[in-house]
Write an enzyme that holds these catalytic residues in place. Structure first.
Site, PDB file in Angstrom:
ATOM      1  N   LYS A 280      55.568  76.015   5.942  1.00 42.20           N
ATOM      2  CA  LYS A 280      54.566  75.366   5.109  1.00 42.20           C
ATOM      3  C   LYS A 280      54.870  75.656   3.644  1.00 42.20           C
ATOM      4  O   LYS A 280      55.068  76.800   3.252  1.00 42.20           O
ATOM      5  CB  LYS A 280      53.170  75.879   5.466  1.00 42.20           C
ATOM      6  CG  LYS A 280      52.043  75.017   4.933  1.00 42.20           C
ATOM      7  CD  LYS A 280      50.714  75.391   5.554  1.00 42.20           C
ATOM      8  CE  LYS A 280      49.609  74.467   5.049  1.00 42.20           C
ATOM      9  NZ  LYS A 280      48.306  74.752   5.664  1.00 42.20           N
ATOM     10  N   GLU A 364      34.378  74.160  15.954  1.00 42.53           N
ATOM     11  CA  GLU A 364      33.002  74.232  15.471  1.00 42.53           C
ATOM     12  C   GLU A 364      31.984  74.333  16.603  1.00 42.53           C
ATOM     13  O   GLU A 364      30.972  75.035  16.475  1.00 42.53           O
ATOM     14  CB  GLU A 364      32.700  73.012  14.592  1.00 42.53           C
ATOM     15  CG  GLU A 364      33.395  73.017  13.248  1.00 42.53           C
ATOM     16  CD  GLU A 364      34.846  72.551  13.314  1.00 42.53           C
ATOM     17  OE1 GLU A 364      35.543  72.641  12.286  1.00 42.53           O
ATOM     18  OE2 GLU A 364      35.281  72.088  14.400  1.00 42.53           O
ATOM     19  N   ARG A 392      30.661  68.186  14.716  1.00 39.12           N
ATOM     20  CA  ARG A 392      31.309  68.424  16.005  1.00 39.12           C
ATOM     21  C   ARG A 392      30.613  69.517  16.807  1.00 39.12           C
ATOM     22  O   ARG A 392      30.988  69.760  17.950  1.00 39.12           O
ATOM     23  CB  ARG A 392      32.782  68.764  15.770  1.00 39.12           C
ATOM     24  CG  ARG A 392      33.515  67.597  15.123  1.00 39.12           C
ATOM     25  CD  ARG A 392      34.990  67.808  15.058  1.00 39.12           C
ATOM     26  NE  ARG A 392      35.357  68.788  14.053  1.00 39.12           N
ATOM     27  CZ  ARG A 392      36.613  69.137  13.791  1.00 39.12           C
ATOM     28  NH1 ARG A 392      37.594  68.591  14.465  1.00 39.12           N
ATOM     29  NH2 ARG A 392      36.876  70.016  12.849  1.00 39.12           N
TER      30      ARG A 392
END
Length: 620
Positions: A280, A364, A392
């Protein structure tokens, strides 16, 4: 520049192999140059350069379907599919979205902004292709933490069992699966990624005919190989147990091997998972050293990596500092987040109270249910979550929290309009669905002082489930702490009543001044500090019936606070004489700054004043 000649994936496929490293280098330079001006998701895109180029070398996204997960790693894809010249408008009002959007381009197969759904979507596409006798490839590109969400495993479980030809590419940049260790593992991984390996494997399968799995010798050899792999590649067995052919791990910055692996995956005509290791922030030193900082970044100086406009104090930081102070006073207070510790201001809390800090990753629903368990056993859990992601956990809010009236506190961050991330990230539903859950208390601070007071109320004084919703960024001009009362009159007036909550109070105060100065209309300004529960006892002291009432909200229209206030008043014979609702209606808010979006929806001071004048001006 070579990149300037790339206007479609066909141009990528036409390049000679020796030109590809130059293309990748120019793409990285282009990303840094573009994002430093507009802001956006940088580190994840820098890490996906070779992978995206390889996908467009092997597949044709005019027909093949490439489904991104989360979608913030799509910038290279957009640059290679005819949208390079639009990057100066990235995440700007009326400009290029920072996420895949089919309305922008036929190369974008599906909208993406939330995590972990790509495999499910790809499987649905693959089944549709089979039912319609289609002949094209389906790819799901997942990673950057999305594999920590439970929905990803629901999709993988079904996809592997389905036998449908589809390719799942796991872009593993250290946030999904830990790298394999050991010299033998690395060596065998290297062998498996060589073209000769795939040629031999293809020959070996063909040796046993169209259905090699029916051969006893093939099945015996397959069992021996699988047993060996379980020892050497423990991470691969999960996917193979689900029914996938596992290929990898592959160096995600080796274009040649990536292309060979993707070609082989395509030829298998079955569920395949390609495990790719990437770095990354690859190629930009500041992003490599601090990928979290450059995951989503504001405009910055590319030479130093420093933000051009350092951020000041914001609601998230005030929330985190206040919660940490309460945790020092009360050892029952704990914090929960779903992979957003820094974004929600909980980094300091995690450092000071590691045993009471729980990061559950991108899950979540699990976060809400776990918080319910903490509360049931006597702790005071505070779940910090972005409004758009709280959606969610809706079932768990009802089933696990509200039914038992458990004292779970929600810090609903990024509530309302949040700006450049667009439709998928605007927090415009929480006031609607939280207010409808029985037993919930919903508080709305308008400034930092109220943030501190209301969070203390929520954690230490109010029983049952409580949510404190607050916007992204800083406070406005209104900085008085009025949190002690559920409804407060900020300005007296007799011609019209303006009612708002949260930061929208700044807009109605501005509108009241415009109406007085330009239209000679005397507006009363009421501020709601608590929008749930709403009842007549709360409203009766402020309404006599027949008033002109205007309620602006950065939320959708159906079930909004303005509608509920008007309904309660009407039920008790005190209906407004005229009701002016200013909100998003049924429109998803696009990319743009919050100020631009408020202006476009008429939610700034000028828009609110204009709506009031239009409704009552002829009576004047």
């Amino acid at each position: 520049m070579l990149l300037e000649s790339i206007n479609s994936p066909a141009d990528v496929r036409a390049l000679p192999d020796e030109k590809l490293p130059q293309l990748c280098q120019e793409l990285r330079e282009f990303l840094v140059k573009s994002v430093c001006e507009t802001g956006g998701h940088l580190a994840s895109n820098l890490g996906a350069v070779e992978l995206t180029v390889a996908i467009h070398r092997v597949f044709d996204t005019t027909e093949d379907r490439l489904v991104f997960d989360v979608g913030h790693q799509c910038y290279v894809h957009k640059a290679l599919t005819g949208r390079r010249e639009l990057f100066s408008t990235l995440r700007q009002f009326g400009g290029l979205s920072g996420f895949p959007k089919p309305r922008e381009s036929g190369h974008d197969a599906f909208i993406a902004g939330h995590a972990s759904n790509s495999v499910s979507v790809a499987l649905g596409m693959a089944r549709a292709r089979t039912l319609q006798n289609g002949d094209y490839n389906i790819l799901a590109l997942i990673g950057d933490g999305a594999l920590t969400g439970g929905l990803a495993y629901e999709g993988l479980n079904d996809a592997g069992a389905s036998g449908e030809p589809l390719i799942v590419i796991l872009n593993d940049n250290g946030m999904s699966i830990d790298p394999n260790v050991g010299a033998l593992s690395k060596h065998l991984s290297w062998l498996r990624s060589k073209p000769a390996y795939y040629h031999f494997k293809k020959f070996y399968r063909q040796l046993f005919g169209q259905h090699p799995e029916k051969s006893k010798l093939y099945r015996f050899n397959h069992r021996v190989k699988t047993s060996l792999k379980r020892v050497l590649w423990p991470s691969s067995t999960l996917f193979e147990d689900m029914g996938f052919t596992y290929l990898g791990p592959i160096d995600g910055h080796d274009l040649d091997r990536l292309c060979h692996v993707l070609e082989w995956a395509q030829e298998l005509h079955s569920p395949v998972l390609v495990h790719v290791h990437t770095v990354k922030g690859k190629g930009y030193s500041f992003a490599e050293k601090d990928p979290s900082k450059f995951h989503g970044v504001s405009p910055f100086d590319p030479a130093t990596g420093l933000l051009k406009k350092p951020g000041g104090e914001n609601f998230s930081a005030v929330f985190g500092n206040t919660l940490a102070a309460m945790a020092a006073e009360n050892d029952r207070v704990c914090a929960v987040t779903a992979a957003m510790a820094d974004g929600t201001g909980l980094t300091g809390f995690a450092r000071e109270f590691p045993e009471r800090f729980f990061d559950v990753a991108i899950a979540e629903g699990h976060a809400v249910a776990m918080a319910a368990g903490l509360a049931k056993q006597g702790m005071i859990p505070v779940l910090a979550v972005y409004s758009t992601f709280l959606q969610r956990g809706y079932d768990m809010l009802i089933h696990d929290v509200a039914l038992q009236r458990l004292h779970v506190v929600l810090g609903v961050d990024r509530a309302g309009l949040v700006g450049p991330d667009g439709e998928t990230h605007q927090g415009c539903f929480d006031t609607l669905f939280l207010s409808e859950i029985p037993g919930f208390t919903l508080l709305c601070p308008a400034n930092f002082a109220e943030m501190r007071s209301m969070l203390r109320q929520a954690v230490l004084e109010i029983s049952g489930p409580v949510a404190v919703r607050y916007p992204r960024g800083g406070q406005g001009d209104f900085q008085e702490d009025t949190s002690a009362e559920p409804v407060v009159c900020l300005r007296q007036g007799s011609d019209v009543t303006l009612l708002a909550y949260g930061l929208m109070v700044n807009s109605i105060l501005g509108a009241a001044e415009l109406l007085r100065r330009e239209r000679k209309i005397d507006a009363r300004v009421l501020k709601l500090n608590r929008i749930a529960p709403l009842d007549m006892e709360l409203l009766e002291p402020w309404f006599q019936g027949g008033e002109v009432l205007a309620v602006p909200e950065d939320a959708f229209g159906a079930g909004c606070v303005g509608q509920r206030v008007a309904a309660i008043l009407a039920e008790h014979g005190k209906a407004p004489g005229k009701l002016i609702l200013k909100n998003l209606g049924k429109t998803f808010a696009p990319e743009g700054s919050v100020a631009q979006l408020e202006h476009s929806f008429g939610l700034d001071a000028a828009g609110i004043a204009a709506a009031v004048w239009e409704a009552v001006g002829h009576e004047q």
